[in-house]
Design an enzyme around this catalytic site. Structure first.
Site, mmCIF file in Angstrom:
data_model
loop_
_atom_site.group_PDB
_atom_site.id
_atom_site.type_symbol
_atom_site.label_atom_id
_atom_site.label_comp_id
_atom_site.label_asym_id
_atom_site.label_seq_id
_atom_site.Cartn_x
_atom_site.Cartn_y
_atom_site.Cartn_z
ATOM 1 N N PHE A 132 91.611 -15.404 53.842
ATOM 2 C CA PHE A 132 91.251 -15.332 55.245
ATOM 3 C C PHE A 132 89.953 -16.099 55.371
ATOM 4 O O PHE A 132 89.234 -16.242 54.399
ATOM 5 C CB PHE A 132 91.012 -13.883 55.656
ATOM 6 C CG PHE A 132 92.184 -13.280 56.329
ATOM 7 C CD1 PHE A 132 93.437 -13.809 56.179
ATOM 8 C CD2 PHE A 132 92.029 -12.163 57.129
ATOM 9 C CE1 PHE A 132 94.527 -13.246 56.812
ATOM 10 C CE2 PHE A 132 93.114 -11.593 57.751
ATOM 11 C CZ PHE A 132 94.367 -12.136 57.596
ATOM 12 N N GLN A 178 82.803 -10.380 69.304
ATOM 13 C CA GLN A 178 83.559 -11.494 68.750
ATOM 14 C C GLN A 178 84.596 -11.980 69.757
ATOM 15 O O GLN A 178 85.410 -11.201 70.248
ATOM 16 C CB GLN A 178 84.251 -11.060 67.460
ATOM 17 C CG GLN A 178 84.915 -12.219 66.751
ATOM 18 C CD GLN A 178 85.289 -11.843 65.330
ATOM 19 O OE1 GLN A 178 86.027 -10.888 65.118
ATOM 20 N NE2 GLN A 178 84.783 -12.573 64.364
ATOM 21 N N HIS A 231 87.805 -14.155 70.088
ATOM 22 C CA HIS A 231 88.868 -14.755 69.293
ATOM 23 C C HIS A 231 89.204 -16.091 69.963
ATOM 24 O O HIS A 231 89.280 -16.167 71.182
ATOM 25 C CB HIS A 231 90.076 -13.814 69.314
ATOM 26 C CG HIS A 231 91.156 -14.156 68.350
ATOM 27 N ND1 HIS A 231 91.953 -15.262 68.497
ATOM 28 C CD2 HIS A 231 91.589 -13.530 67.230
ATOM 29 C CE1 HIS A 231 92.835 -15.292 67.506
ATOM 30 N NE2 HIS A 231 92.640 -14.252 66.725
ATOM 31 N N LEU A 238 96.701 -12.110 72.003
ATOM 32 C CA LEU A 238 96.340 -13.034 70.927
ATOM 33 C C LEU A 238 97.494 -13.884 70.423
ATOM 34 O O LEU A 238 98.620 -13.421 70.285
ATOM 35 C CB LEU A 238 95.824 -12.252 69.712
ATOM 36 C CG LEU A 238 94.480 -11.569 69.862
ATOM 37 C CD1 LEU A 238 93.978 -11.126 68.493
ATOM 38 C CD2 LEU A 238 93.449 -12.468 70.516
ATOM 39 N N GLU A 259 95.672 -16.366 64.388
ATOM 40 C CA GLU A 259 95.034 -17.540 63.810
ATOM 41 C C GLU A 259 95.886 -18.149 62.712
ATOM 42 O O GLU A 259 95.634 -19.270 62.281
ATOM 43 C CB GLU A 259 93.639 -17.178 63.302
ATOM 44 C CG GLU A 259 92.738 -16.848 64.468
ATOM 45 C CD GLU A 259 91.286 -16.667 64.077
ATOM 46 O OE1 GLU A 259 90.555 -17.660 64.060
ATOM 47 O OE2 GLU A 259 90.905 -15.532 63.780
ATOM 48 N N ARG A 317 85.843 -18.398 63.307
ATOM 49 C CA ARG A 317 86.144 -17.945 64.674
ATOM 50 C C ARG A 317 85.090 -18.337 65.685
ATOM 51 O O ARG A 317 85.390 -18.814 66.757
ATOM 52 C CB ARG A 317 86.204 -16.411 64.683
ATOM 53 C CG ARG A 317 87.536 -15.921 64.312
ATOM 54 C CD ARG A 317 87.642 -14.453 64.581
ATOM 55 N NE ARG A 317 88.962 -14.096 64.109
ATOM 56 C CZ ARG A 317 89.400 -12.875 63.992
ATOM 57 N NH1 ARG A 317 88.639 -11.877 64.309
ATOM 58 N NH2 ARG A 317 90.611 -12.645 63.564
ATOM 59 N N HIS A 321 87.469 -10.022 71.742
ATOM 60 C CA HIS A 321 88.381 -9.504 70.737
ATOM 61 C C HIS A 321 87.865 -8.280 69.986
ATOM 62 O O HIS A 321 88.619 -7.381 69.658
ATOM 63 C CB HIS A 321 88.686 -10.622 69.744
ATOM 64 C CG HIS A 321 89.585 -10.216 68.615
ATOM 65 N ND1 HIS A 321 90.800 -9.580 68.824
ATOM 66 C CD2 HIS A 321 89.454 -10.343 67.275
ATOM 67 C CE1 HIS A 321 91.369 -9.342 67.647
ATOM 68 N NE2 HIS A 321 90.576 -9.785 66.695
ATOM 69 N N ARG A 371 82.301 -10.983 62.411
ATOM 70 C CA ARG A 371 83.144 -10.137 61.574
ATOM 71 C C ARG A 371 84.099 -10.984 60.755
ATOM 72 O O ARG A 371 84.703 -11.914 61.256
ATOM 73 C CB ARG A 371 83.957 -9.195 62.466
ATOM 74 C CG ARG A 371 84.984 -8.366 61.730
ATOM 75 C CD ARG A 371 85.688 -7.433 62.692
ATOM 76 N NE ARG A 371 86.637 -8.131 63.535
ATOM 77 C CZ ARG A 371 87.949 -8.198 63.285
ATOM 78 N NH1 ARG A 371 88.459 -7.631 62.220
ATOM 79 N NH2 ARG A 371 88.750 -8.839 64.114
#
Length: 582
Positions: A125, A239, A241, A255, A258, A289, A354, A389
């Site tokens: 990730f 955050q 997104h 969403l 990603e 992000r 997000h 995050r």
């Protein structure tokens, strides 16, 4: 139609857990396993808590794929990506206890993706040095929620998912329960409890585009905690997104995983330019992000966005089989919501609120809040994510602190010798509810909610400035005046209107905390972009703490322990070869 119930339902339990998502369930399970009486309540159907929307995965340094990985490296990656605003002790606790969290899920039947030899699969990730994200397809959160629900049922944990908690009850600085109502029939509910664990999520619903559904993450946790005497930390650190849908209206912000970029999706503006070349030429669409969200925002702000204020994400050049295999959820979502086939057509997206990286201030050892008997966990709490995050860290946080806090709360309630209760605290909560049900209000809850979301989007979105935040605070003061005249009108379908009125009160408080803290953070750091202060300010390496009475104060952070400080301070490998972003 007289809906002012004379009869109140009175319940009592050792521990009340508010919120029935992953965090609340994990804490409830821990308490039940320790033989402590627990009651979990929520305002959303328990099978459909926000946790179910988490697609990407859950982090733990299991080293099943990369034997070099360690909890120290996980902690270092987390601290560095937080722009050094995370609490190092909280980071250490989560990284050290992550493997145990995964083991608990395994034991309760979680269907993790596995390699052929039976090892749990792990994937990359964004911004992790090694592959440490375990997953179940692209519906990891859903499987975690199901696994925890099953375990809670085995332990006979009572869960009532139609109770909306409106106030915590406090006597002499100590919690003695909570007050609320049944969303279905409006009956007021008074719950006596020796301790309360707040697990009711964040405040991202106060923006126009958000990945939260209409009645979740409305800032309830902020309001319940703050009115009980707790403090809010990092309210400004939200955050965004990079990829939320713009349509249809009632699902704006849904969403697009990603993984769509991770698998080779391309971002273009309305002119057809692949704009990430301007912002991160090395990583392009696989950047972090905060950078991708800022890039998309900038394209729109400078007039290169679509008519609806978005940009395009295109995967149509990928083989159809790849899309159906790797992005099944994205494919289905676009068909369901827009009748768009992403194998042939590009998607229109925009940054979307997000995740609340801030939340209630908590102590690292047990997530106590400084108010006796009140604890906060999950997205309602703060301290792990700082200014950015890491994808996959929120799900592991639920498990680690759900367990640890459950253990500490069991000890806390076991040691209490006397409970004092104040009728005045109950009276205040009761009067507040009755005033919202009066007949003569002039303001509509929905209209005020919409105005609040517009003001937060305009004045406290991806990029903030002194002038914009100040204008936002002026508009907010006007909304706070108008909310005095709100009336909730229950109808045959139940008391949703009253729930929305309380959602609005939570959102107004969360908005004030966010705007006031964003004004004070005069720098750009992680997800917090100040157009008028584009550089990072080393003197602001700490947290802004907010309370309704005291406003904003600054708290410096301790340095990280030697075990992972050097790893965190060494520059990370930013290459993206083979790395999938959540």
């Amino acid at each position: 139609m007289n809906l002012h119930h004379t009869s109140e339902r009175l319940m009592s339990t050792s521990v009340l857990v508010i919120g029935t998502g992953g965090a609340g369930l994990r804490a409830s399970i821990e308490l039940a396993q320790r033989g402590v009486q627990v009651l979990a309540v929520g305002k959303r159907r328990k099978h459909d808590a926000h946790t179910t929307l988490a697609a990407g995965g859950i982090n733990a340094a299991l080293a099943t794929m990369d034997p070099e990985d360690s909890w120290q490296q996980h902690a270092a990656d987390t601290l560095r990506e937080s722009y050094f605003l995370a609490d190092p002790s909280i980071v250490e606790t989560v990284a050290r206890n992550a493997a145990r969290g995964i083991a608990d899920l395994e034991q309760w039947g979680m269907p993790f993706a596995r390699e052929e030899d039976g090892r749990i699969s792990q994937r990359f990730f964004g911004a992790h040095k090694y592959r440490r994200t375990a997953y179940a397809g692209d519906y990891t959160g859903l499987e975690i929620q199901r696994t925890l629900m099953r375990r809670a049922a085995e332990l006979n944990v009572p869960i009532i998912d139609t109770v909306y908690i409106t106030r915590l009850l406090v006597a002499d600085g100590t919690i003695f329960g909570a007050y609320g109502f049944d969303i279905v029939d409006g009956t007021p509910v008074q719950i006596h409890a020796d301790a309360v664990i707040l697990a009711a999520g964040g405040h991202t619903r106060i923006w126009r585009h958000t990945s939260s559904r209409r009645d979740e993450n409305t800032g309830d946790s902020f309001r319940l905690a703050a009115l009980a005497g707790a403090r809010i930390r990092d309210a400004e650190l939200v955050q965004f997104h990079p990829s939320g849908l713009l349509e249809p209206d009632d699902a704006a912000g849904t969403l697009v995983s990603e993984a769509a970029r991770g698998e080779g999706g391309i971002l273009t503006n309305a002119l057809g330019e692949r704009f990430m070349e301007r912002y991160d030429p090395a990583r392009m669409e696989l950047s972090t992000r905060d950078r991708v969200a800022l890039a998309a925002f900038t394209e729109v702000a400078e007039g290169r966005g679509t008519e609806k204020g978005g940009v395009y994400l295109d995967v149509s050049h990928l083989p159809r089989e790849t899309i159906l295999d790797k992005l099944p959820r994205v494919y289905r979502t676009l068909i369901d919501l827009q009748m768009v086939d992403i194998t042939t057509t590009k998607m229109e997206i925009a940054p979307t609120a997000h995740y609340s990286m801030g939340g209630v201030w908590v102590a690292p050892e047990d997530h106590s809040t400084g108010v006796n008997g009140l604890f906060a966990i999950g997205e309602a709490s703060s301290g792990l994510h700082g200014a950015n995050r890491l994808g996959g860290n929120s799900l592991i946080e639920l498990l680690v602190y759900g367990r640890i806090t459950g253990e500490h709360v069991a000890a806390y309630v076991g040691s209490r010798t006397e409970i004092s209760r104040h009728p005045a605290a109950v009276g205040l909560a009761r009067t507040e509810m009755q005033s919202l049900l009066r007949e003569n209000g002039t303001e509509s809850v929905r209209r005020l909610q919409r105005e609040l979301r517009n003001l937060m989007t305009e004045h406290a979105g991806v990029v903030r400035t002194e002038q914009g935040l100040q204008e936002g605070l002026d508009k907010l003061a006007a909304l706070e005046e108008r909310v005095q005249n709100v009336t909730a009108h229950p109808d045959i379908a139940g008391f949703d209107d009253l729930a929305h009125a309380y959602d609005l009160l939570g959102s107004l408080l969360a908005a004030r905390a966010t705007l006031e803290c964003a004004l004070e953070r005069r720098e750009t750091r992680g997800a917090h972009n100040r157009g008028d202060f584009p550089a990072m300010d080393p003197s602001l390496k700490g947290n802004f703490i907010w309370s309704p009475a005291e406003g904003v104060s600054f708290e410096a952070l301790p340095p990280a322990p030697g075990s992972f400080r050097a790893l965190a301070e060494s520059t990370a490998d930013d290459s993206v070869a083979g790395k999938l972003l959540e």
